[in-house]
Design a protein around this motif. Sequence first.
Motif, PDB file in Angstrom:
ATOM      1  N   TYR A 160      -1.265  -4.980  12.429  1.00 37.88           N
ATOM      2  CA  TYR A 160      -1.657  -4.623  10.570  1.00 37.88           C
ATOM      3  C   TYR A 160      -1.293  -5.869  10.071  1.00 37.88           C
ATOM      4  O   TYR A 160      -0.239  -6.520   9.858  1.00 37.88           O
ATOM      5  N   ASN A 161      -2.043  -6.514   8.846  1.00 37.92           N
ATOM      6  CA  ASN A 161      -1.838  -7.439   8.221  1.00 37.92           C
ATOM      7  C   ASN A 161      -1.623  -7.430   6.433  1.00 37.92           C
ATOM      8  O   ASN A 161      -2.979  -7.058   5.886  1.00 37.92           O
ATOM      9  N   GLU A 162      -0.502  -7.549   6.126  1.00 42.67           N
ATOM     10  CA  GLU A 162      -0.456  -6.700   4.307  1.00 42.67           C
ATOM     11  C   GLU A 162      -0.925  -7.392   3.669  1.00 42.67           C
ATOM     12  O   GLU A 162      -1.473  -6.856   2.450  1.00 42.67           O
ATOM     13  N   LYS A 163      -0.997  -8.896   3.755  1.00 44.93           N
ATOM     14  CA  LYS A 163      -1.385 -10.058   3.451  1.00 44.93           C
ATOM     15  C   LYS A 163      -2.991  -9.386   2.997  1.00 44.93           C
ATOM     16  O   LYS A 163      -4.012  -9.271   1.947  1.00 44.93           O
ATOM     17  N   GLU A 164      -4.031  -9.443   3.923  1.00 46.64           N
ATOM     18  CA  GLU A 164      -5.494  -8.832   3.627  1.00 46.64           C
ATOM     19  C   GLU A 164      -5.575  -7.310   2.834  1.00 46.64           C
ATOM     20  O   GLU A 164      -5.868  -7.232   2.098  1.00 46.64           O
ATOM     21  N   ILE A 165      -3.908  -5.975   2.935  1.00 42.89           N
ATOM     22  CA  ILE A 165      -4.957  -5.144   2.432  1.00 42.89           C
ATOM     23  C   ILE A 165      -3.692  -5.403   1.083  1.00 42.89           C
ATOM     24  O   ILE A 165      -4.696  -4.849   0.422  1.00 42.89           O
ATOM     25  N   LEU A 166      -2.964  -6.329   0.471  1.00 45.55           N
ATOM     26  CA  LEU A 166      -2.959  -6.647  -0.938  1.00 45.55           C
ATOM     27  C   LEU A 166      -4.087  -7.232  -1.296  1.00 45.55           C
ATOM     28  O   LEU A 166      -4.310  -6.774  -2.107  1.00 45.55           O
ATOM     29  N   GLU A 167      -4.573  -8.203  -0.671  1.00 46.01           N
ATOM     30  CA  GLU A 167      -5.816  -8.821  -0.886  1.00 46.01           C
ATOM     31  C   GLU A 167      -7.122  -7.672  -1.643  1.00 46.01           C
ATOM     32  O   GLU A 167      -7.688  -7.847  -2.588  1.00 46.01           O
ATOM     33  N   LYS A 168      -7.268  -6.577  -0.201  1.00 40.81           N
ATOM     34  CA  LYS A 168      -8.099  -5.173  -0.558  1.00 40.81           C
ATOM     35  C   LYS A 168      -8.077  -4.829  -2.298  1.00 40.81           C
ATOM     36  O   LYS A 168      -8.581  -4.785  -2.973  1.00 40.81           O
ATOM     37  N   ALA A 169      -6.800  -4.645  -2.087  1.00 38.63           N
ATOM     38  CA  ALA A 169      -6.442  -3.564  -3.626  1.00 38.63           C
ATOM     39  C   ALA A 169      -5.878  -4.149  -4.603  1.00 38.63           C
ATOM     40  O   ALA A 169      -6.292  -3.752  -5.978  1.00 38.63           O
ATOM     41  N   LYS A 170      -5.617  -6.110  -4.444  1.00 40.49           N
ATOM     42  CA  LYS A 170      -5.892  -6.128  -6.017  1.00 40.49           C
ATOM     43  C   LYS A 170      -7.445  -6.708  -6.133  1.00 40.49           C
ATOM     44  O   LYS A 170      -7.935  -6.356  -7.718  1.00 40.49           O
ATOM     45  N   LYS A 171      -8.766  -6.716  -5.118  1.00 40.08           N
ATOM     46  CA  LYS A 171      -9.591  -6.946  -5.426  1.00 40.08           C
ATOM     47  C   LYS A 171      -9.871  -5.682  -5.893  1.00 40.08           C
ATOM     48  O   LYS A 171     -10.996  -5.801  -6.480  1.00 40.08           O
ATOM     49  N   GLU A 172     -10.162  -4.380  -4.845  1.00 41.28           N
ATOM     50  CA  GLU A 172     -10.364  -3.427  -5.854  1.00 41.28           C
ATOM     51  C   GLU A 172     -10.207  -2.604  -6.832  1.00 41.28           C
ATOM     52  O   GLU A 172     -10.175  -1.886  -7.265  1.00 41.28           O
ATOM     53  N   GLY A 173      -8.625  -3.429  -7.344  1.00 42.08           N
ATOM     54  CA  GLY A 173      -7.661  -2.644  -8.365  1.00 42.08           C
ATOM     55  C   GLY A 173      -7.387  -1.109  -8.085  1.00 42.08           C
ATOM     56  O   GLY A 173      -7.433  -0.568  -8.821  1.00 42.08           O
ATOM     57  N   LYS A 174      -6.683  -1.282  -6.653  1.00 38.50           N
ATOM     58  CA  LYS A 174      -6.598   0.374  -7.041  1.00 38.50           C
ATOM     59  C   LYS A 174      -4.967   0.097  -6.111  1.00 38.50           C
ATOM     60  O   LYS A 174      -4.466  -0.801  -5.741  1.00 38.50           O
ATOM     61  N   GLU A 175      -4.174   0.810  -6.248  1.00 39.52           N
ATOM     62  CA  GLU A 175      -2.623   1.418  -5.805  1.00 39.52           C
ATOM     63  C   GLU A 175      -3.277   1.519  -4.697  1.00 39.52           C
ATOM     64  O   GLU A 175      -4.049   1.899  -3.340  1.00 39.52           O
ATOM     65  N   ILE A 176      -1.831   1.467  -3.781  1.00 39.58           N
ATOM     66  CA  ILE A 176      -1.665   1.270  -2.280  1.00 39.58           C
ATOM     67  C   ILE A 176      -0.736   2.880  -2.042  1.00 39.58           C
ATOM     68  O   ILE A 176       0.422   3.292  -2.376  1.00 39.58           O
ATOM     69  N   ILE A 177      -1.084   3.813  -1.145  1.00 41.28           N
ATOM     70  CA  ILE A 177      -0.168   4.730  -0.983  1.00 41.28           C
ATOM     71  C   ILE A 177       0.177   4.529   0.580  1.00 41.28           C
ATOM     72  O   ILE A 177      -1.173   4.933   1.794  1.00 41.28           O
ATOM     73  N   VAL A 178       1.111   5.188   0.968  1.00 43.28           N
ATOM     74  CA  VAL A 178       1.572   4.736   2.655  1.00 43.28           C
ATOM     75  C   VAL A 178       2.258   6.249   2.944  1.00 43.28           C
ATOM     76  O   VAL A 178       2.682   7.208   2.034  1.00 43.28           O
ATOM     77  N   PHE A 179       1.356   6.629   4.292  1.00 39.70           N
ATOM     78  CA  PHE A 179       1.615   8.247   4.549  1.00 39.70           C
ATOM     79  C   PHE A 179       1.846   8.203   6.109  1.00 39.70           C
ATOM     80  O   PHE A 179       1.682   7.546   7.038  1.00 39.70           O
TER      81      PHE A 179
END
Length: 266
Positions: A160-179
């Motif tokens: 997995y790519n943390e940078k891509e996850i964060l870019e997606k979160a910022k773009k969509e204005g969403k927080e992250i849940i890790v299960f």
Amino acid sequence: MSRAVLLSIFLFFTTINLNADFHEGKKLFIEKCSSCHKEYISFKKLKENFFERNNTLLNLTIPTENMLAWAIMESSKKIGDPNDNEMRKIEIEDYLKTYLANPDLNDSICDSHVLKYYKKKEPMEISDEESELLAQYFMGYKDDRLKNNPKPVKILSKDYNEKEILEKAKKEGKEIIVFATSQTCYFCKKMKKEVLSLTEVEEAINEDFIFLEVDIDFVNLPFGLKKYFKGMTPTFFFLTTDGQLLHTYPGAWVKDDFLQILKENL
């Protein structure tokens, strides 16, 4: 031919017609309305824009398409009775024709808090057929969006790519849940089956969060969460769009409690 067969045929063609009307309504909205009304923006981002930043984040002067659909179908000013679709469709058609012909913010069904940011709309004439198609579009908007969007859960692999996850979160204005879960965790499986798979829960997650499932036996926890992990599965970590830890919730939860946890982290 039996009555059951006739009923099945009737329902089949009714469904086809409803789907056709929805797609024609969507096409009409794109042709006549999309130049002014922006596409979907998450309600989390909209709330931040209007209630925290005085519209300086998005500078909206007209509601987005999902704001319109929500106002018509789900807001406190919603149009018609949700239990009577036929009459509701007629009422929505009538409202659209009347309002568009003589736009008046005082007669708007949009949230009163955001109306001060909107500019006056120019009058627009639509036909009976167009009002019917637009009504079908708004009535089917939510179901269509849920159907055409992927399930909210993303299972992380080792690469997995943390940078891509964060870019997606910022773009969509969403927080992250890790299960944090594992294949041998009974309560993880139970919660996935009885809570996380429920439509109401999926909708709540998909609206405001990026949900990452991590099997801790095979994949490392992202964003440096290992130092906060106490070894209990399931554990839910809530993070900002920048990957900073907000809250940790170890253990399994029933539906209502988990929905409350989601609300607490908005």
